[in-house]
Design an enzyme around this catalytic site. Structure first.
Site, PDB file in Angstrom:
ATOM      1  N   HIS A 196      48.881   5.131  10.407  1.00 51.42           N
ATOM      2  CA  HIS A 196      47.871   6.139  10.105  1.00 51.42           C
ATOM      3  C   HIS A 196      48.343   7.438  10.734  1.00 51.42           C
ATOM      4  O   HIS A 196      48.518   7.517  11.948  1.00 51.42           O
ATOM      5  CB  HIS A 196      46.511   5.732  10.684  1.00 51.42           C
ATOM      6  CG  HIS A 196      45.432   6.718  10.350  1.00 51.42           C
ATOM      7  ND1 HIS A 196      44.517   6.516   9.343  1.00 51.42           N
ATOM      8  CD2 HIS A 196      45.136   7.928  10.872  1.00 51.42           C
ATOM      9  CE1 HIS A 196      43.701   7.552   9.273  1.00 51.42           C
ATOM     10  NE2 HIS A 196      44.053   8.425  10.191  1.00 51.42           N
ATOM     11  N   CYS A 197      48.611   8.434   9.909  1.00 50.22           N
ATOM     12  CA  CYS A 197      49.197   9.663  10.417  1.00 50.22           C
ATOM     13  C   CYS A 197      48.118  10.718  10.638  1.00 50.22           C
ATOM     14  O   CYS A 197      47.506  11.187   9.676  1.00 50.22           O
ATOM     15  CB  CYS A 197      50.231  10.183   9.412  1.00 50.22           C
ATOM     16  SG  CYS A 197      51.126  11.615  10.012  1.00 50.22           S
ATOM     17  N   PRO A 198      47.849  11.108  11.883  1.00 44.89           N
ATOM     18  CA  PRO A 198      46.833  12.144  12.102  1.00 44.89           C
ATOM     19  C   PRO A 198      47.264  13.515  11.586  1.00 44.89           C
ATOM     20  O   PRO A 198      46.420  14.332  11.232  1.00 44.89           O
ATOM     21  CB  PRO A 198      46.661  12.164  13.631  1.00 44.89           C
ATOM     22  CG  PRO A 198      47.888  11.540  14.173  1.00 44.89           C
ATOM     23  CD  PRO A 198      48.428  10.631  13.134  1.00 44.89           C
TER      24      PRO A 198
END
Lengths: 388, 160
Positions: A196-198
């Site tokens: 999950h890439c912020p």
């Protein structure tokens, strides 16, 4: 004397909720009350159980927390803007006119791929319908009794002669396919879950990995290009006689941003190039699923094609799978009219067992069908079928 | 439900039958061809296996990595993937073929035997489900009441 009438009834009629006895149905025939309650047909994204946000009537999907996506966009726009305004005129005069063209192409690539990574469905798996969940729970018991209880946590399958454990997801009520992981931030199971890439405010999975990879590669080219151009600009100005310090004062911001970002982004691109070449995901690499770190002896990656070129092609140039969550499909009108969780009620079946096990599931999980005909319509059709 | 009407479901297929995915060759979409015992009395084994094998072939065709998919991938990359907004991908074209095939199979083979196949895309590509397609409506004792009730039942079903 029996009067036998055969009629073909939509199987979903068995599972659509019938919470009240026929007097309600009689009232529904007049249609007035139902019409008042269900004024506008709702789309499936409005009842999506995961923690996602939708825009443009379901066309755009993002995670609930946008993370630092505005910051990412801001940094890219500011740096590129400063580059075009301050460095390009000087370099065009002293070097070549290609510089803004190359910069422009890279900038467009970066912004487009960033937006595509952020707004595309990463490969979310829709949650299991109550029927499927009950079927999984029923299968486990072999003693002949039909009981419903939570299945064991893992199931082993053999993939290319390699034993792989499939975990049972209690939220989505299904055994996760291989390489699928449940993202706690988005509350969804995502196929080929990478991370999950912020920075992009979304999960990176099967459907948007190629956008993500193109984004970081083109961003590393862009930052390296801007860094190189700014350095050249400073060098030329310093040679011009006014001194390096004076030249530095003119473009500090870009230099600082590019200097710090070029190493991290180049590093990230290098890391993902390695992952692509060996057909791994970040999740698998960190957990050490196939490198033997997890304790299992002699494990190899069963998904790798054993050829770097074929691995790259299959990950980046493979066919684009469709979105499995039908965001813009319509809910059946009587489902959208109900606010409470739907109960699956089938006459003369042991449906109460199903309700005990899967009660409280969302409307979407109850197996929604748009078409009144027995054969379901393709998922992306925008049918507004009314059952009245 | 009126007490004068009894609904009798086909006893051997009271529940839905789900055919799960076969992961022996990796993450490509493939369904198990093992014949489930619940369908033994409803359909011939060969017909069932033919249907599932044809579906598996369609999905293999959709996910095939070859010249055409590379071309599509490279072209898409060169246009910053904007081409996906305008063009229908090969996968989507094959999915349409699959939907048509399933409809055909339902009409010709499964509906006459009282079964219906659901397109796996409706279930997130997890399962192929076989469902009971027919309900037998009996109106017993009073025939006139039965006709009225039978008609009302039909209308109610259509409402649903």
């Amino acid at each position: 004397m029996k009067n036998c009438e055969y009629q073909q009834i939509d199987p979903q009629a068995l599972s659509t909720p019938t919470p009240t006895p026929p007097p309600h149905a009689a009232a529904a025939e007049s249609g007035n009350e139902q019409d008042k309650k269900a004024k506008r047909p709702r789309r499936k994204w409005e009842v999506f159980p995961g923690k996602n946000r939708f825009y443009c009537d379901g066309r755009i999907i993002v995670a609930r927390q946008s993370g630092v996506l505005p910051l990412t966009l801001g940094l890219i726009l500011v740096t590129s803007g400063l580059f075009f305004i301050f460095d390009c005129p000087f370099l065009v005069k002293h070097l070549t006119g290609c510089i803004p063209v190359i910069g422009g192409v890279l900038f467009v690539f970066v912004v487009i791929t960033l937006l595509q990574t952020s707004f595309t469905d990463p490969g979310i798996l829709p949650r299991a319908t109550p029927d499927e969940a009950a079927d999984i729970e029923k299968q486990i018991d072999n003693t002949g009794n039909t009981t419903y209880r939570p299945p064991p946590r893992t199931k082993e399958v053999l993939i290319n002669q390699q034993v792989v454990k499939l975990k049972y997801c209690f939220t989505c009520k299904m055994f996760r396919p291989p390489r699928t992981s449940h993202c706690s931030l988005c509350d969804n199971c995502v196929e080929r879950f990478d991370h999950h890439c912020p920075w992009v405010g979304n999960c990176v999975g099967k459907r948007n990995y190629r956008f993500f990879y193109t984004f970081i590669v083109s961003l590393s080219f862009l930052t390296a290009f801007i860094f190189g151009c700014v350095t050249t600009h400073l060098a030329l100005r310093a040679q011009g006689g006014k001194g390096l310090v004076f030249a530095l004062q003119e473009s500090p911001v870009e230099l600082v941003i590019c200097f710090f970002s070029v190493w991290s982004i180049l590093g990230l691109s290098g890391f993902h190039t390695y992952l692509v070449a060996s057909n791994l995901t970040t999740n698998e690499d960190i957990k050490g699923s196939w490198s033997g770190k997890s304790g299992a002896e002699d494990t190899t990656n069963p998904y790798s094609h054993r050829n770097i070129f074929i691995n790259c092609c299959s990950v980046l140039c493979g066919p684009m799978p469709p979105s499995l969550i039908d965001r813009r499909g319509f809910l059946p009108t009587e489902e959208s009219a109900q606010t409470s969780s739907a109960e699956v009620e089938t006459p003369s079946l042991a449906a109460k067992n199903e309700i005990n096990v899967v009660g409280g599931s969302s409307q979407l999980a109850c197996g929604l069908q748009d078409s009144p005909s027995p054969v379901p319509a393709p998922p992306n059709s925008h049918q507004n079928s009314s059952f009245a | 439900m009126s007490p004068d009407i009894q609904l009798e479901h086909s006893a051997s297929l009271a529940n839905k039958v789900f055919i799960q995915r076969d992961y022996s060759e990796g993450t490509t979409c493939k369904f198990q061809t093992k014949f489930p015992s619940e369908l033994e009395s409803r359909i011939e084994r060969t017909l069932f296996e033919d249907t599932v094998k044809t579906l598996n072939n369609y999905y293999a065709e959709a996910e095939k990595i070859g010249g055409q998919s590379y071309l599509e991938g490279c072209l898409a990359c060169a246009t910053a993937y904007l081409i996906f907004l305008c063009m229908e991908t090969r996968y989507e074209k094959v999915l349409k073929k699959i939907a048509k095939y399933i409809q055909e199979q339902n009409e010709k083979i499964y509906a006459p035997r009282g079964l219906l196949i659901t397109d796996p895309i409706e279930r997130g590509m997890r399962v192929v489900s076989f469902e009971c397609a027919w309900l037998c409506v009996y109106a017993c004792k009073s025939i006139s009441m039965g006709e009225k009730d039978g008609g009302r039942r039909e209308e109610v079903s259509k409402q649903e």
